[in-house]
Design an enzyme around this catalytic site. Structure first.
Site: not given
Length: 388
Positions: A131, A159, A248, A273, A342, A344, A368
Site C-alpha cells: 500500500p 495490486w 518487462r 466510414r 478516428i 469519433g 512493471e
C-alpha cells in the site's frame, strides 16, 4: 546455431503460434468483450490455456514446460494481447514467478515446483507491491521472522495479479529490516495460500478487467524455510530483478499487441466510414494518423524483439528491456487514443473494441515499473557504458 537447428526452431515457433492463433479465434474472440465488460474471470479460457501448455511456456522442457525462448514467448503475448490483454496477465505474472524459481531456485525447489507450475496445478504470480510502496521496492514493510524450521510472515501486498484465483506467489519480504543497504535484508519465498494468508478484496480498475487484482494479507503466516528461494536470505531483490526482466519484455509485447489492434481497428473503420463523400482514410488528417500509428507499432515490435533476443542469449537485458517497455507501452497508449479519435463518437462506445483498448493501454505505462523509472534505468546504463 546451425542452419538445421535454426530451421527446426523456426518450425517449432510456427507451430506454437498457429496453435495460439486457433485458440484465440475459437475460445477468446467470441467471448472477450462480454467477459471484459462484466469484469468476469475467464475460467474456461484458463482451462484451455492449461491444456495448451501456456502456464509452462518458458519453463524448461526438462521440468515439463514448453521451453519457449523469450523471443517466441513475446510473440505469443503480442497475439494474445491483440485479442484481450487481460488473459496475457494471467500467464505473465505466473511465469515471472516460475522464471524466478528456474533462474535462482535450488535444485530441490525446481524439481518440486516447476512441474506443478507448468501444468497450472499451482498458479499465481508476483507479490511485490504494498500500500505504501510501489516503485521503491526497498521500502517494503512485510517481514518474515525465522522460527525453527519456518518463517512467520506479516504484512500486506496490493495490486497483485491473480491474487484471488492464484494459489501461490513469489513473495518479497524483509528478513532483516535493519540491514544496510536495505536490499541486503530482503528475501523472496514461494508462498502457497493457507492459514494466515488471505486475499482480502478484489480491486476495481478502469481497464484490465477479468483478471483479478487483489490485496493480500499475511497475519502470522507460517511458511517452511525450504520455500526460501535459493535457500539463502538477502537475495530477494536479485530474484525480483531476474523476474522483472522477463516481465518487462512481456509488457512490451502487450504494448505491441495493443498498438497493432488499435491500428487494425482504425484501418478497418477508416475504410468503412465516409464523410464529405469519401472514406475518411482519404482525408489527410486521418491518413497522417494511420501512418504514425503504423510506424510506432513496427518500431515497438523491433525494440521488443531486440530485448527478447538478448534474453535468448542469456545476456543482461535491463537496458534493452527498459527501452522496449518504455517505447512499446507509450506506442500502445498513443495508438489507442488515436484509434478512439478516428472512430469519433463510436470510439467512446463499449460496442467497439476501440473503447476497451483506450481503457487497457494506460496500465502498461505504469505496470512493471513506471515509464519514468524506465527512463532512469536507461540513462544509468547508458552512462555506465559510455567511455569517460
Amino acid at each position: 546455431m546451425t542452419q538445421a537447428a535454426a530451421r527446426e526452431a523456426a518450425e517449432q515457433e510456427r507451430l506454437v503460434l498457429d496453435a495460439v492463433d486457433r485458440f484465440l479465434e475459437r475460445h477468446v474472440r467470441p467471448v472477450a468483450s462480454a467477459l471484459e465488460h462484466a469484469d468476469e474471470y475467464p475460467h474456461e479460457i484458463v482451462e484451455r490455456m492449461k491444456e495448451l501448455g501456456l502456464f509452462g511456456a518458458v519453463i524448461p522442457a526438462a521440468h515439463g514446460g514448453l521451453g519457449l525462448s523469450p523471443s517466441t514467448y513475446a510473440k505469443v503475448i503480442e497475439r494474445i494481447s491483440r485479442e484481450w490483454m487481460s488473459i496475457s496477465g494471467i500467464i505473465n505474472s505466473h511465469l515471472i514467478m516460475a522464471h524466478i524459481v528456474a533462474r535462482t531456485g535450488t535444485k530441490a525447489q525446481k524439481a518440486a515446483l516447476l512441474p506443478r507450475f507448468a501444468t497450472g496445478e499451482l498458479r499465481g504470480g508476483l507479490a511485490l507491491t504494498e500500500p505504501d510502496c510501489g516503485t521503491d521496492l526497498q521500502a517494503i514493510r512485510a517481514t518474515a521472522r525465522r522460527e525453527g524450521e519456518d518463517y512467520i510472515v506479516n504484512g500486506t501486498k496490493t495490486w497483485i495479479s491473480n491474487g484471488i484465483h492464484g494459489t501461490c506467489f513469489a513473495l518479497l519480504v524483509k528478513t532483516d529490516p535493519t540491514a544496510e543497504p536495505r536490499h541486503r535484508g530482503m528475501s523472496m519465498f514461494i508462498a502457497e495460500k493457507g492459514p494466515g494468508f488471505a486475499a482480502s478484496r478484489k480491486l476495481k480498475k478502469l481497464g484490465y478487467k477479468g483478471i483479478d487484482s487483489a490485496e493480500l494479507v499475511f497475519e502470522d503466516f507460517r511458511i517452511p524455510a525450504s520455500r526460501l528461494i535459493g535457500g539463502v536470505e538477502g537475495r530477494g531483490m536479485a530474484c525480483a530483478i531476474a523476474g522483472l526482466e522477463l516481465g518487462r519484455v512481456n509488457v512490451a509485447a502487450r504494448g505491441v499487441g495493443i498498438a497493432q489492434r488499435a491500428l487494425d481497428e482504425a484501418l478497418r473503420y477508416s475504410q468503412q466510414r465516409s464523410t464529405f463523400g469519401k472514406p475518411i482514410h482519404q482525408h489527410q488528417a486521418i491518413a497522417l494518423k494511420l501512418a504514425d500509428m503504423a510506424v510506432r507499432t513496427e518500431a515497438a515490435r523491433l525494440l521488443t524483439e531486440k530485448a527478447a533476443q538478448a534474453l535468448d542469449r542469456g545476456d543482461r537485458a535491463d537496458l534493452e528491456a527498459g527501452m522496449a517497455k518504455l517505447f512499446a507501452t507509450e506506442a500502445a497508449l498513443e495508438n489507442a487514443t488515436e484509434c478512439m479519435r478516428i472512430h469519433g463518437g463510436y470510439g467512446y462506445s463499449p460496442e467497439f473494441v476501440a473503447e476497451r483498448l483506450y481503457r487497457d493501454a494506460p496500465l502498461l505505462v505504469i505496470g512493471e515499473g513506471t515509464n519514468e523509472i524506465q527512463r532512469l534505468v536507461i540513462a544509468k546504463r547508458l552512462i555506465e557504458q559510455a567511455p569517460p
